[in-house]
Design an enzyme around this catalytic site. Structure first.
Site, mmCIF file in Angstrom:
data_model
loop_
_atom_site.group_PDB
_atom_site.id
_atom_site.type_symbol
_atom_site.label_atom_id
_atom_site.label_comp_id
_atom_site.label_asym_id
_atom_site.label_seq_id
_atom_site.Cartn_x
_atom_site.Cartn_y
_atom_site.Cartn_z
ATOM 1 N N GLU A 1 24.465 35.133 47.433
ATOM 2 C CA GLU A 1 25.369 33.901 48.051
ATOM 3 C C GLU A 1 26.208 33.220 46.972
ATOM 4 O OE1 GLU A 1 22.943 30.827 49.701
ATOM 5 O OE2 GLU A 1 24.217 30.518 51.457
ATOM 6 N N ALA B 1 15.466 28.923 45.460
ATOM 7 C CA ALA B 1 14.989 30.211 46.392
ATOM 8 C C ALA B 1 16.179 30.721 47.211
ATOM 9 C CB ALA B 1 13.918 30.021 47.187
ATOM 10 N N MET B 2 16.174 32.140 47.737
ATOM 11 C CA MET B 2 17.187 32.521 48.902
ATOM 12 C C MET B 2 16.562 32.911 49.833
ATOM 13 S SD MET B 2 20.435 32.709 49.433
ATOM 14 C CE MET B 2 21.212 33.414 50.740
ATOM 15 N N GLU B 3 17.102 32.906 50.930
ATOM 16 C CA GLU B 3 16.446 33.107 52.153
ATOM 17 C C GLU B 3 16.717 34.714 52.817
ATOM 18 O OE1 GLU B 3 19.159 31.069 51.818
ATOM 19 O OE2 GLU B 3 20.410 30.990 53.725
ATOM 20 N N ASN B 4 16.912 35.804 51.814
ATOM 21 C CA ASN B 4 17.143 37.114 52.076
ATOM 22 C C ASN B 4 16.330 37.484 53.245
ATOM 23 O OD1 ASN B 4 18.902 36.930 49.845
ATOM 24 N ND2 ASN B 4 17.079 37.111 48.575
ATOM 25 N N HIS C 1 11.192 25.891 53.643
ATOM 26 C CA HIS C 1 12.673 25.734 54.074
ATOM 27 C C HIS C 1 13.346 27.432 54.084
ATOM 28 C CE1 HIS C 1 16.849 24.293 52.287
ATOM 29 N NE2 HIS C 1 17.153 25.481 52.278
ATOM 30 N N GLU C 2 13.021 28.292 53.255
ATOM 31 C CA GLU C 2 13.444 29.616 53.334
ATOM 32 C C GLU C 2 12.999 30.169 54.663
ATOM 33 O OE1 GLU C 2 15.778 29.873 51.378
ATOM 34 O OE2 GLU C 2 15.041 28.558 49.762
ATOM 35 N N GLU D 1 22.086 24.805 56.095
ATOM 36 C CA GLU D 1 21.138 24.224 55.017
ATOM 37 C C GLU D 1 20.448 22.823 55.493
ATOM 38 O OE1 GLU D 1 20.218 25.735 52.629
ATOM 39 O OE2 GLU D 1 21.478 27.317 52.569
ATOM 40 N N HIS E 1 15.132 29.483 57.583
ATOM 41 C CA HIS E 1 16.345 30.239 57.489
ATOM 42 C C HIS E 1 16.416 31.352 58.364
ATOM 43 C CE1 HIS E 1 19.120 27.874 55.264
ATOM 44 N NE2 HIS E 1 18.533 27.909 54.098
#
Ligand SMILES: [Zn+2]
Length: 863
Positions: free
Chosen positions: A131, A278-281, A311-312, A334, A315
């Site tokens: 991202e 973190a990232m919501e893959n 949070h993730e 977000e 998503h």
């Protein structure tokens, strides 16, 4: 590089003619353990349609070399169609097959496919982070959120490795020959955007669990759970706690969203040198591995990690299942995830301070960002992907979430969730804009489209923060004759807004406690709102507008309340009200309305009573900024001395083994200057001094070493010895920070040169160098770098990846040099570089604004 900064117009044009049926991506990372191998093989097949036969378009790819390009069976000359960032496609058919065979680069900046070698055991670890637009560093694609497609990944990796991707592996095949590699065939994903694809590969330690739920149709939804970290962190990995929060979250979101988790399995991978939280893959969430705690941390750290997990997870529905069309609506996902993370935490987990943390810390980020000259409405104008990168900011996350909290108060909780449910049903696997969400909320809230449009115009389409001030007139008997709430706005962003607020009146009890004796809830609209209900009441000791934190505003006090706070702030018993009061005082200080030394006095007097550990830690960092930047420079030494003395005093009083004790110990390390204090730090390291219950574990040891290094009391040999003792990834970062913190011209020159003169430093080490470089007590040593900084800005921005460039701009800005000369140098650069990249100018403008604000606060402190 031409074409790298993909624009919204280009993306719109491309989505106007193209649609994608699917990707097949094969990555061969068997070269990864060989440090001399700079690249990996990336073979991508894209099947896509074109609505205008004969039209031209392009695919995105950032790669050092392309071996072959084939379009609809025709071999194209890579030298002619590939420019380093794009593959030109001409004469498209109705149905097309593009095959790109490329050598892509391993990354050391956390963007693309990051490669990391563990100093503990020499093992190599890989993970991707894309991202907003970095998937093109790993495979050829159409890099924009609204060209969704299913992906089939195959990954060939060393035989001893495991590989994770968005979907489960269908089979793992031994490679013929010496068996040194295996190929992982992953199931096709659901249609997702490029920025959400993910691959994690390496000898990761894994723990597994399982979650299931009976669905309304009687079937059972089974979700395998996995959590991974590097092998050398496995002994610290509290996967059970991570799974507990994960299951609580899955229960909660299934209850509220009424849409079964769509991505099959749920892996959570904790990875090294990660640029963000973190990232919501989908199905393969990546987290910074600092969330695996190897030393004692406070409850605030566990709370923060749980918040990120939730949070993730939010998503998966909002962002992954339904995705914004373009980055203008980044906030849609977000703000929602930020709000929902706190909401779910409060409702479904043991972390009950979630909204206190939100009010005190998360919103502080929003208030800061919203007063920069670069602030923007929540719905932003994102021209290109460089704009997008900078918009992961306090407006998009924290202000957006605050405003959604207002919306829940405005539309009602049930209407809000019903709106979310309809939104998921209507737009599953699709892309949306703001209007799509407002449309369903207008219906479910019963407020209608007009009201939702007004609400959106006031809150989402204008920038800036309002201040709310109570205005009391009181008669001779001390009774309120009139109570009004004044609303004002910044000159540049004059919008006044409708605020739903609660006003709390507080009085002293016999035991000194400040307790709420009255609460009224009302709508505040214009510049002055009279609150009839409060007339005739005795004047309270304290008035708190925006009690319960319903709206987004700066809270101001009447003069009588301010007098109360000076003697009794710590006596407010309700944690949320106290946290709101602390952040209001901090905003007053930043605005030059409370002298910095008065804020420091409040912290010294009341921080010892603060029960919320997260609030206490933010008081520590704010008090330090107050002394180092906002106070009159003539008072700095005195202020620093007071902070260190206060820290030592509270450290000795804190309960043995408590979080508070650890927080005060860290604060002492960051403020110690006097001989006696520094000797104590040395004694704690050597084991010759003890504080009952305080375990001097590895992370605390590094905090002490960094403090001693900055004070000129750590030799290179000592720091080397500590690194031998802690020869880990984290140890290396801390050692670099300590080396850069030493008060010598050589140390500063080495830190500067490591970042500026070479592009070899990984992201985490750039951060460590800049963190060590800037020390409040070393202004003479760092002064010569102000001019060099401005000389190098444009070159570094142009030559480095945006992540590294952003770290340079923010990390080396002379923020501790709060003086007129630095302000003039900054203005000189801004005036002289009107054509610099807009994203670069934005960062410098924000640093400049902090500097100008500090100078105003210093003047107020002097007066
Ligand atoms: Zn997010």
């Amino acid at each position: 590089m031409p074409g790298k900064n993909l624009s919204r117009d280009e993306a719109q044009q491309r989505a106007g003619i193209l649609s994608v049926d699917g990707y097949e991506v094969h990555l061969d990372v068997t070269s990864a353990p060989d440090a001399s191998a700079a690249t990996f093989r990336s073979l991508t097949t894209i099947r896509f349609r074109c609505a205008e036969v004969g039209a031209a378009s392009f695919a995105d790819l950032v790669a050092p070399a392309v071996r072959a390009v084939t379009l609809n069976g025709r071999a194209l000359d890579p030298g002619a169609v590939f420019d380093g960032a794009r593959v030109r496609l001409e004469d498209l058919a109705a149905e097309n097959v593009l095959v790109v065979d490329a050598d892509c680069a391993y990354s050391r900046t956390g963007e693309g496919l990051h490669r990391f070698v563990d100093p503990v055991d020499g093992e190599t670890y890989l993970y991707t982070h894309f991202e907003p637009a970095e998937a093109r560093r790993v495979f050829a694609n159409f890099e924009q959120p609204d060209l969704k497609a299913p992906y089939v990944f195959t990954v060939t990796a060393p035989a001893a490795w495991d590989v994770y991707a968005n979907s489960a592996a269908e089979r793992v095949e031994e490679q013929a020959g010496d068996g040194a590699a295996r190929t992982w065939h992953f199931l096709a994903t659901r249609p997702i955007s490029t920025y959400l694809t993910a691959v994690v590969a390496g000898p990761y330690h894994v723990e597994r669990d399982h979650w299931s739920r009976e669905l309304p149709d009687g079937s059972t939804l089974e979700i395998p759970l996995a959590a991974t970290c590097r092998k050398s962190l496995a002994r610290y990995f509290d996967a059970a706690e991570i799974f507990t929060v994960t299951k609580q979250g899955l229960d909660f979101f299934h209850e509220e969203f009424d849409y079964p988790y769509p991505f099959g399995k749920y892996d959570q991978c904790f990875v090294p040198e990660y640029n963000i939280g973190a990232m919501e893959n989908p199905g393969c969430v990546t987290f910074r591995e600092e969330y695996v705690f190897r030393s004692k941390v406070t409850e605030a750290a566990y709370e923060a990690r749980a918040n990120v997990i939730l949070h993730e997870m939010a998503h998966m529905w909002f962002g992954d299942l339904v995705t914004m069309k373009w980055w203008d609506d980044l906030w849609l996902k977000e703000s929602f995830a930020d709000f929902m993370g706190h909401f779910a935490q409060q409702e479904a987990t043991k972390y009950q301070a979630s909204w206190v943390t939100f009010a005190n810390q998360r919103k502080g980020w929003a208030y800061r960002q919203d007063q920069y000259p670069t602030t923007h409405p929540i719905t932003a104008d994102i021209r290109d992907v460089e704009d997008a990168k900078l918009n992961f900011d306090g407006i998009t996350y924290a202000k957006g979430a605050s405003v959604l909290k207002q919306l829940v108060a405005y539309a009602g909780r049930d209407a809000f969730f019903e709106g979310a449910r309809r939104y998921f049903q209507q737009h599953a696997y699709g892309n949306t804009v703001l209007g799509d969400l407002l449309e369903v909320l207008a219906v479910t809230s019963g407020r209608g489209e007009r009201a939702m449009a007004d609400w959106s115009a006031a809150w989402l389409q204008t920038a800036g923060v309002n201040a709310l001030t109570p205005q009391l007139t009181v008669d001779a008997e001390g009774r309120i004759t009139e109570f009004a709430v004044l609303q004002d706005a910044a000159e540049d962003h004059p919008s006044l807004r409708p605020h739903r607020i609660a006003i709390g009146l507080y009085d002293r009890e016999a035991d000194g406690a400040l307790l709420r004796t009255a609460r009224v809830e009302l709508d505040v609209t214009g510049a002055r709102t009279v609150v009839e209900e409060l007339a005739g009441r005795p004047r309270p000791a304290l008035v708190l507008v925006n009690d319960d934190d319903l709206t987004y505003c700066k809270i101001r006090f009447d003069t009588h309340s301010l007098v109360t706070l000076r003697t009794a702030l710590g006596e407010i018993r309700e944690p949320l009200a106290r946290a709101l009061t602390w952040s209001a005082c901090w905003n007053l200080t930043r605005d030059g309305l409370m002298p910095a030394r008065d804020y420091v006095a409040l912290v010294l007097r009341f921080a010892g009573q603060e029960s919320d550990i997260g609030v206490l830690q933010s008081l520590h960092s704010q008090a330090k900024v107050a002394v180092e930047s906002l106070a009159d420079p003539a008072w700095r030494a005195e202020g620093g001395r007071l902070l260190a003395e206060g820290a030592l005093h509270e450290l000795r009083l804190a309960a043995p083994g408590s979080d508070h004790q650890l927080a005060w110990a860290r604060f002492l390390a960051s403020t110690a200057r006097a001989e006696e204090e520094l000797r104590l730090l040395e004694g704690l390291l050597a084991g010759s001094a003890r504080i009952d219950g305080l375990e001097v574990d590895q992370d605390l040891r590094w905090s002490l070493w960094i403090a001693l290094a900055a004070a000129g009391r750590a030799t290179v040999e000592q720091l080397d010895a500590e690194l031998k003792r802690d020869n880990t990834a984290s140890g290396h970062q801390k050692a670099v920070q300590a080396m850069a913190a030493r008060p010598t011209a050589e140390a500063k020159a080495a830190a500067w040169s490591a970042v500026v003169d070479s592009d070899q430093l990984p992201n985490a080490m750039v951060g460590a160098q800049t963190a060590g470089f800037a020390q409040a007590g070393q202004l003479e040593l760092t002064a010569p770098y102000t001019a060099r900084y401005f000389e190098q800005l444009e070159r570094v921005w142009a030559e480095r990846s945006i992540e590294i460039a952003m770290r340079f701009v923010g990390g080396f800005f002379p923020r501790l040099h709060t003086d007129e000369a630095t302000l003039a140098a900054t203005d000189g650069w801004l005036t002289g570089h009107p054509q610099a990249a807009p994203a670069l100018r934005r960062l410098v403008l924000e640093c400049r604004d902090e500097l100008a604000r500090a100078l105003r606060a210093q003047a107020a402190d002097r007066a």
